[in-house]
Design an enzyme around this catalytic site. Sequence first.
Site, PDB file in Angstrom:
ATOM      1  CD  GLU A 141      -7.254   3.161   0.475  1.00  0.00           C
ATOM      2  OE1 GLU A 141      -6.614   2.248   1.195  1.00  0.00           O
ATOM      3  OE2 GLU A 141      -8.038   2.868  -0.741  1.00  0.00           O
TER       4      GLU A 141
ATOM      5  CB  SER B  67      -0.960  -0.213   1.090  1.00  0.00           C
ATOM      6  OG  SER B  67      -1.584   1.259   1.391  1.00  0.00           O
TER       7      SER B  67
ATOM      8  CE  LYS C  67      -3.419  -2.109   0.316  1.00  0.00           C
ATOM      9  NZ  LYS C  67      -3.901  -2.342  -1.066  1.00  0.00           N
TER      10      LYS C  67
ATOM     11  CG  HIS D 122      -4.323  -0.912   4.047  1.00  0.00           C
ATOM     12  ND1 HIS D 122      -4.954  -0.507   2.905  1.00  0.00           N
ATOM     13  CD2 HIS D 122      -3.200  -0.284   4.735  1.00  0.00           C
ATOM     14  CE1 HIS D 122      -4.000   0.909   3.047  1.00  0.00           C
ATOM     15  NE2 HIS D 122      -3.208   1.075   3.721  1.00  0.00           N
ATOM     16  CG  ASN D 123      -7.688  -2.059   0.113  1.00  0.00           C
ATOM     17  OD1 ASN D 123      -6.239  -1.243   0.895  1.00  0.00           O
ATOM     18  ND2 ASN D 123      -7.467  -1.935  -1.348  1.00  0.00           N
TER      19      ASN D 123
END
Length: 484
Positions: A198, A137, A191, A194-195
């Site tokens: 986000e 990222s 990940k 994480h997104n």
Amino acid sequence: MNEGASVTEAAANIGVVGLAVMGANLSRNLASREGNTVAVFNRSPQRTEALVAAHPEAGFVPAFSYAEFAASLQKPRTAIIMVQAGAATDATIDALVEVFEPGDIIVDGGNAYFPDTIRRERAVRATGINFVGAGISGGEEGALNGPSIMPGGSDEAWRTLGPILRSIAAVAEGEPCVTHVGHDGAGHFVKMVHNGIEYADMQLIAEAYDLIRRGTGKSPAEIADIFAEWNRGELESYLIEITAEVLRQNDAATGEPLVDVILDQAGAKGTGAWTVQTALALGVPVSGIAEATFARSLSSHPEQRAAAAELPGPARAIAVDDEAAFIEDVRQALYASKIVAYSQGFDEIRAGAAEYGWTIDLGAIARIWRAGCIIRAQFLNRIADAYAADADLALLMGAPYFADALARGQEAWRRVVVHATAAGIPAPAFSSSLAYYDGLRAERLPAALVQGQRDFFGAHTYRRIDREGAFHTLWSGDRSEIPA
Ligand SMILES: NC(=O)C1=CN([C@@H]2O[C@H](COP(=O)(O)OP(=O)(O)OC[C@H]3O[C@@H](n4cnc5c(N)ncnc54)[C@H](OP(=O)(O)O)[C@@H]3O)[C@@H](O)[C@H]2O)C=CC1
Ligand SMILES: O=C(CO)[C@H](O)[C@H](O)COP(=O)(O)O
């Protein structure tokens, strides 16, 4: 698999396949580190040619076929794939497996869906080649100057890859933003979450902007100043910082604020939806992330928005008496909702680790997100501290620092949701985060009634508060209760 070319031709110690925004910048990052020579390959040769021509200082070794790419790499070979998720990634892996040998390492640095990574890792490992799914990222700038990296895969692959990834990762307080997250798909799982976070963070910021604009009539540039100010406090983060930049930007063609000429239909490449789908399968309520994902979907249905445009409701204007107090309320609501989003995300990682047998150090995840990635924020130090104090935290937002912050902010949070609701301004992420907070802290929930309904129509049984065991009421009989 073929044997590749002779060792004398192998000039590069690492290679990158896929030279669009991420791959090109990651290649330059790798090439800038002492001792690295980087082989580069892209399906369309024009991208390879353009990259090599634009950056002679990088000393790239260009390849125009997979065989040439393999031949240009020292053994054991290491290649990082940065191509589109899905079929493109499968095609690239298949092509590399054809030209690589046992002991070589293929790293998928794209945004793969973690079940695909689990499948690919198993299939590639069967050939003797190591496969590592690594979330990366930071966008274009992170890839170039130092991203946050979330690798999965085997311990053996990590021993080789670790030093390379540490050398190109962002650094937070002296610590490289990379850790071996766990085996097989663990890196891409993290990940993905994480997104998801986000998405929630971005939607919350967007709702804060909308409320301030409608409540105060301030211009985007004036609201940019507010975000810049917020970025000096507990909300300090990359997303707040870039929000100020976007709001300050004027459109060259019209002179209007850019945000006013951008079509209000948000795109999504899929990672938010994967986070929500996975959370549903795991039974983890990531309601803030889900609302943020659905808010993008809602925005992108112009035909439905047109059909609903004449439905009655308030005029989407807030009557604010004290502008400064209202803006401070929105700031506090944003911080509280942000705590909920991260708490939900970490809860999903914890549940995913348990489901898939990964040992994931949640504190280490917070630490590697402190720099390089899109959700980098001062706040992540607080999360790392919370897991350092108690690695088995059942609920991140229940940790003392976050519980105090929520206690301080909850009245403002409620006022903002009330204002938004009364004025007909959609604030789905603010509202759902508050509902999650209230749901979790409720002594008793109407879930008891849902259990009664389920038992009525489907004999699904229920448990009682005063006795062990499962029970069923004979709803169509004499309505006595029997043990199930
Ligand atoms: N952009 C971003 O900010 C971030 C992106 N990512 C992820 O990194 C990866 C790369 O992203 P990005 O740089 O934006 O590029 P894109 O996701 O736009 O992918 C473009 C690249 O994929 C290649 N490609 C497409 N189809 C195939 C195929 N069938 N076989 C081989 N190669 C193919 C393209 O090659 P060609 O030139 O021949 O078309 C090109 O190199 C993606 O998985 C993305 O999700 C991760 C973090 C941030
Ligand atoms: O992975 C990323 C950042 O971390 C990418 O920028 C990703 O493309 C963002 O997702 P979306 O396009 O769905 O907004």
